[in-house]
Design a protein around this motif. Sequence first.
Motif, PDB file in Angstrom:
ATOM      1  N   ALA A  64       5.134  -6.510  -4.675  1.00 31.17           N
ATOM      2  CA  ALA A  64       5.046  -7.278  -3.427  1.00 31.17           C
ATOM      3  C   ALA A  64       5.763  -6.560  -2.291  1.00 31.17           C
ATOM      4  CB  ALA A  64       5.628  -8.673  -3.631  1.00 31.17           C
ATOM      5  N   ILE A  65       6.969  -6.069  -2.552  1.00 30.79           N
ATOM      6  CA  ILE A  65       7.708  -5.330  -1.520  1.00 30.79           C
ATOM      7  C   ILE A  65       6.937  -4.075  -1.118  1.00 30.79           C
ATOM      8  CG2 ILE A  65       9.794  -4.036  -1.008  1.00 30.79           C
ATOM      9  CD1 ILE A  65      10.351  -6.978  -1.048  1.00 30.79           C
ATOM     10  N   ASP A  66       6.434  -3.341  -2.110  1.00 32.38           N
ATOM     11  CA  ASP A  66       5.677  -2.113  -1.822  1.00 32.38           C
ATOM     12  C   ASP A  66       4.415  -2.428  -1.012  1.00 32.38           C
ATOM     13  OD1 ASP A  66       7.549  -0.665  -3.203  1.00 32.38           O
ATOM     14  OD2 ASP A  66       6.331  -0.432  -5.023  1.00 32.38           O
ATOM     15  N   LEU A  67       3.750  -3.535  -1.332  1.00 26.14           N
ATOM     16  CA  LEU A  67       2.531  -3.895  -0.619  1.00 26.14           C
ATOM     17  C   LEU A  67       2.829  -4.241   0.831  1.00 26.14           C
ATOM     18  CD1 LEU A  67      -0.511  -4.462  -0.699  1.00 26.14           C
ATOM     19  CD2 LEU A  67       0.032  -6.798  -1.458  1.00 26.14           C
ATOM     20  N   ALA A  68       3.917  -4.970   1.064  1.00 22.78           N
ATOM     21  CA  ALA A  68       4.293  -5.300   2.444  1.00 22.78           C
ATOM     22  C   ALA A  68       4.554  -4.037   3.250  1.00 22.78           C
ATOM     23  CB  ALA A  68       5.522  -6.203   2.447  1.00 22.78           C
ATOM     24  N   VAL A  69       5.272  -3.105   2.660  1.00 25.61           N
ATOM     25  CA  VAL A  69       5.582  -1.853   3.357  1.00 25.61           C
ATOM     26  C   VAL A  69       4.316  -1.045   3.591  1.00 25.61           C
ATOM     27  CG1 VAL A  69       6.832   0.333   3.177  1.00 25.61           C
ATOM     28  CG2 VAL A  69       7.944  -1.799   2.473  1.00 25.61           C
ATOM     29  N   ASP A  70       3.444  -1.020   2.590  1.00 29.94           N
ATOM     30  CA  ASP A  70       2.207  -0.255   2.708  1.00 29.94           C
ATOM     31  C   ASP A  70       1.271  -0.828   3.765  1.00 29.94           C
ATOM     32  OD1 ASP A  70       0.233   1.772   1.684  1.00 29.94           O
ATOM     33  OD2 ASP A  70      -0.865  -0.062   1.174  1.00 29.94           O
ATOM     34  N   ARG A  71       1.104  -2.136   3.775  1.00 29.90           N
ATOM     35  CA  ARG A  71       0.146  -2.768   4.692  1.00 29.90           C
ATOM     36  C   ARG A  71       0.690  -2.960   6.094  1.00 29.90           C
ATOM     37  NH1 ARG A  71      -4.178  -5.301   2.060  1.00 29.90           N
ATOM     38  NH2 ARG A  71      -4.920  -5.729   4.170  1.00 29.90           N
ATOM     39  N   PHE A  72       1.995  -3.230   6.217  1.00 26.17           N
ATOM     40  CA  PHE A  72       2.563  -3.532   7.527  1.00 26.17           C
ATOM     41  C   PHE A  72       3.424  -2.402   8.077  1.00 26.17           C
ATOM     42  CE2 PHE A  72       2.735  -8.074   5.669  1.00 26.17           C
ATOM     43  CZ  PHE A  72       1.407  -8.288   5.956  1.00 26.17           C
ATOM     44  N   GLY A  73       3.719  -1.406   7.251  1.00 23.43           N
ATOM     45  CA  GLY A  73       4.589  -0.324   7.710  1.00 23.43           C
ATOM     46  C   GLY A  73       6.067  -0.623   7.567  1.00 23.43           C
ATOM     47  N   GLY A  74       6.392  -1.764   6.966  1.00 26.16           N
ATOM     48  CA  GLY A  74       7.787  -2.141   6.778  1.00 26.16           C
ATOM     49  C   GLY A  74       7.884  -3.632   6.529  1.00 26.16           C
ATOM     50  N   LEU A  75       9.106  -4.100   6.395  1.00 28.46           N
ATOM     51  CA  LEU A  75       9.360  -5.514   6.150  1.00 28.46           C
ATOM     52  C   LEU A  75      10.548  -5.940   6.995  1.00 28.46           C
ATOM     53  CD1 LEU A  75       8.812  -8.100   4.447  1.00 28.46           C
ATOM     54  CD2 LEU A  75      10.496  -7.213   2.811  1.00 28.46           C
ATOM     55  N   ASP A  76      10.353  -6.977   7.793  1.00 32.66           N
ATOM     56  CA  ASP A  76      11.419  -7.456   8.665  1.00 32.66           C
ATOM     57  C   ASP A  76      12.094  -8.714   8.137  1.00 32.66           C
ATOM     58  OD1 ASP A  76      10.866  -5.480  10.704  1.00 32.66           O
ATOM     59  OD2 ASP A  76       9.107  -6.681  11.239  1.00 32.66           O
ATOM     60  N   ALA A 116      14.317  -5.045  -1.345  1.00 34.26           N
ATOM     61  CA  ALA A 116      14.158  -5.030   0.111  1.00 34.26           C
ATOM     62  C   ALA A 116      15.270  -4.262   0.816  1.00 34.26           C
ATOM     63  CB  ALA A 116      14.104  -6.461   0.649  1.00 34.26           C
ATOM     64  N   LEU A 117      16.469  -4.315   0.258  1.00 30.43           N
ATOM     65  CA  LEU A 117      17.617  -3.724   0.956  1.00 30.43           C
ATOM     66  C   LEU A 117      17.473  -2.222   1.229  1.00 30.43           C
ATOM     67  CD1 LEU A 117      20.469  -5.806  -0.654  1.00 30.43           C
ATOM     68  CD2 LEU A 117      19.984  -5.612   1.801  1.00 30.43           C
ATOM     69  N   PRO A 118      16.935  -1.407   0.322  1.00 28.48           N
ATOM     70  CA  PRO A 118      16.743   0.002   0.684  1.00 28.48           C
ATOM     71  C   PRO A 118      15.819   0.173   1.889  1.00 28.48           C
ATOM     72  CG  PRO A 118      16.613  -0.274  -1.689  1.00 28.48           C
ATOM     73  CD  PRO A 118      16.631  -1.652  -1.110  1.00 28.48           C
ATOM     74  N   GLN A 119      14.777  -0.663   1.997  1.00 27.58           N
ATOM     75  CA  GLN A 119      13.899  -0.608   3.165  1.00 27.58           C
ATOM     76  C   GLN A 119      14.678  -0.958   4.431  1.00 27.58           C
ATOM     77  OE1 GLN A 119      10.753   0.407   3.027  1.00 27.58           O
ATOM     78  NE2 GLN A 119      10.784   0.587   0.794  1.00 27.58           N
ATOM     79  N   TRP A 120      15.489  -1.977   4.352  1.00 28.32           N
ATOM     80  CA  TRP A 120      16.248  -2.419   5.530  1.00 28.32           C
ATOM     81  C   TRP A 120      17.308  -1.400   5.926  1.00 28.32           C
ATOM     82  CZ3 TRP A 120      16.916  -8.222   3.781  1.00 28.32           C
ATOM     83  CH2 TRP A 120      15.683  -8.874   3.932  1.00 28.32           C
ATOM     84  N   ARG A 121      17.929  -0.770   4.951  1.00 29.29           N
ATOM     85  CA  ARG A 121      18.890   0.285   5.292  1.00 29.29           C
ATOM     86  C   ARG A 121      18.195   1.436   6.001  1.00 29.29           C
ATOM     87  NH1 ARG A 121      20.565   2.826   1.262  1.00 29.29           N
ATOM     88  NH2 ARG A 121      19.844   1.689  -0.587  1.00 29.29           N
ATOM     89  N   ALA A 122      16.989   1.771   5.533  1.00 25.72           N
ATOM     90  CA  ALA A 122      16.253   2.884   6.130  1.00 25.72           C
ATOM     91  C   ALA A 122      15.789   2.581   7.545  1.00 25.72           C
ATOM     92  CB  ALA A 122      15.053   3.242   5.247  1.00 25.72           C
ATOM     93  N   GLN A 123      15.377   1.317   7.787  1.00 23.74           N
ATOM     94  CA  GLN A 123      14.844   0.987   9.112  1.00 23.74           C
ATOM     95  C   GLN A 123      15.889   0.384  10.039  1.00 23.74           C
ATOM     96  OE1 GLN A 123      11.678  -1.664   7.881  1.00 23.74           O
ATOM     97  NE2 GLN A 123      12.856  -3.508   8.341  1.00 23.74           N
ATOM     98  N   GLY A 124      17.099   0.182   9.537  1.00 24.63           N
ATOM     99  CA  GLY A 124      18.183  -0.290  10.394  1.00 24.63           C
ATOM    100  C   GLY A 124      18.321  -1.787  10.495  1.00 24.63           C
ATOM    101  N   GLY A 125      17.719  -2.536   9.581  1.00 23.34           N
ATOM    102  CA  GLY A 125      17.932  -3.981   9.608  1.00 23.34           C
ATOM    103  C   GLY A 125      16.811  -4.778   8.993  1.00 23.34           C
ATOM    104  N   GLY A 126      17.061  -6.056   8.841  1.00 25.96           N
ATOM    105  CA  GLY A 126      16.109  -7.003   8.293  1.00 25.96           C
ATOM    106  C   GLY A 126      16.758  -8.379   8.290  1.00 25.96           C
ATOM    107  N   HIS A 127      16.011  -9.371   7.891  1.00 21.57           N
ATOM    108  CA  HIS A 127      16.526 -10.743   7.898  1.00 21.57           C
ATOM    109  C   HIS A 127      16.158 -11.416   6.584  1.00 21.57           C
ATOM    110  CE1 HIS A 127      17.250 -14.545  10.608  1.00 21.57           C
ATOM    111  NE2 HIS A 127      17.906 -14.611   9.461  1.00 21.57           N
ATOM    112  N   ALA A 128      17.161 -11.849   5.839  1.00 25.63           N
ATOM    113  CA  ALA A 128      16.957 -12.565   4.579  1.00 25.63           C
ATOM    114  C   ALA A 128      17.232 -14.044   4.800  1.00 25.63           C
ATOM    115  CB  ALA A 128      17.880 -12.022   3.498  1.00 25.63           C
TER     116      ALA A 128
END
Length: 269
Positions: A64-76, A116-128
């Motif tokens: 699911a995480i991989d699909l979100a990143v693949d389809r949307f370019g990331g996860l916020d 999700a956290l590695p994605q958020w570290r790479a892009q500089g943030g996210g919201h849980a």
Amino acid sequence: MPHRWLVTGCSSGVGRALAERLVDEGEQVLVTARRTETVARFEGRPNAVVAPLDVRDEEQCRAAIDLAVDRFGGLDVLVNNAGYGQFGAVEEVSAEQVLAQFETNLFGPWRLLRLALPQWRAQGGGHALFVSSTAGFTPYPGLSAYTASKFALEGLAESLAQEATHLGVRVTILQLGAFATGYGRAMIQPSLPVAAYVPVYGEMRTAFEHFEQLPGLNDPTLFAETVVRVVREPNPPLRVPVGPDAQAHLTAALEQRAKQLAAAGEDFF
């Protein structure tokens, strides 16, 4: 700019209401449920992607995480909504039932966060966001396993806030009151019933059997509105009571705890 969302537990209730609101507003949403036929209404929407997700399954969480990143370019935004209720006093709930309760209500969000956290570290943030309950702060008789899982979920969320704020990660605990959903009908009954506890929780058990007919229940659209507002806040709060009943219950619980602390301080220190 639209946010990129992953919402768990979209088959019904507040999860479905949130997914509908987000998709209608043009947000990019990974709409998930254990059975994708329950979210078929979202198929074909250009800004929605439907995916199977049982939060107890590590590989499905990763997919699911991989699909979100693949389809949307990331996860916020990750909305940890999937969960269920387990009825029964401490003695009545079997070890298997306790484990199942925690697998969904606590370990599932933890699995998704680790991914999700590695994605958020790479892009500089996210919201849980963590969908909790007034039962995550004040216990109710006959909801021992559910209460324990929600207390633990809030502990996880607060720990995350302390650990990852400097990474740009925002954390919000949504403490829900009573909503007009199928919660009461879906409540799992205890495996080891003991008649001695009926006087303690009998009235509550009856109320849950007719939960959807109780007066004053909150509409799921209130939840969706609250989530949207929270995510759009520049500095969202850590805790948000959702529903006027939640505010009242949590305030009363805080006052009771303050009295208990004061009394204990006088007696023991």
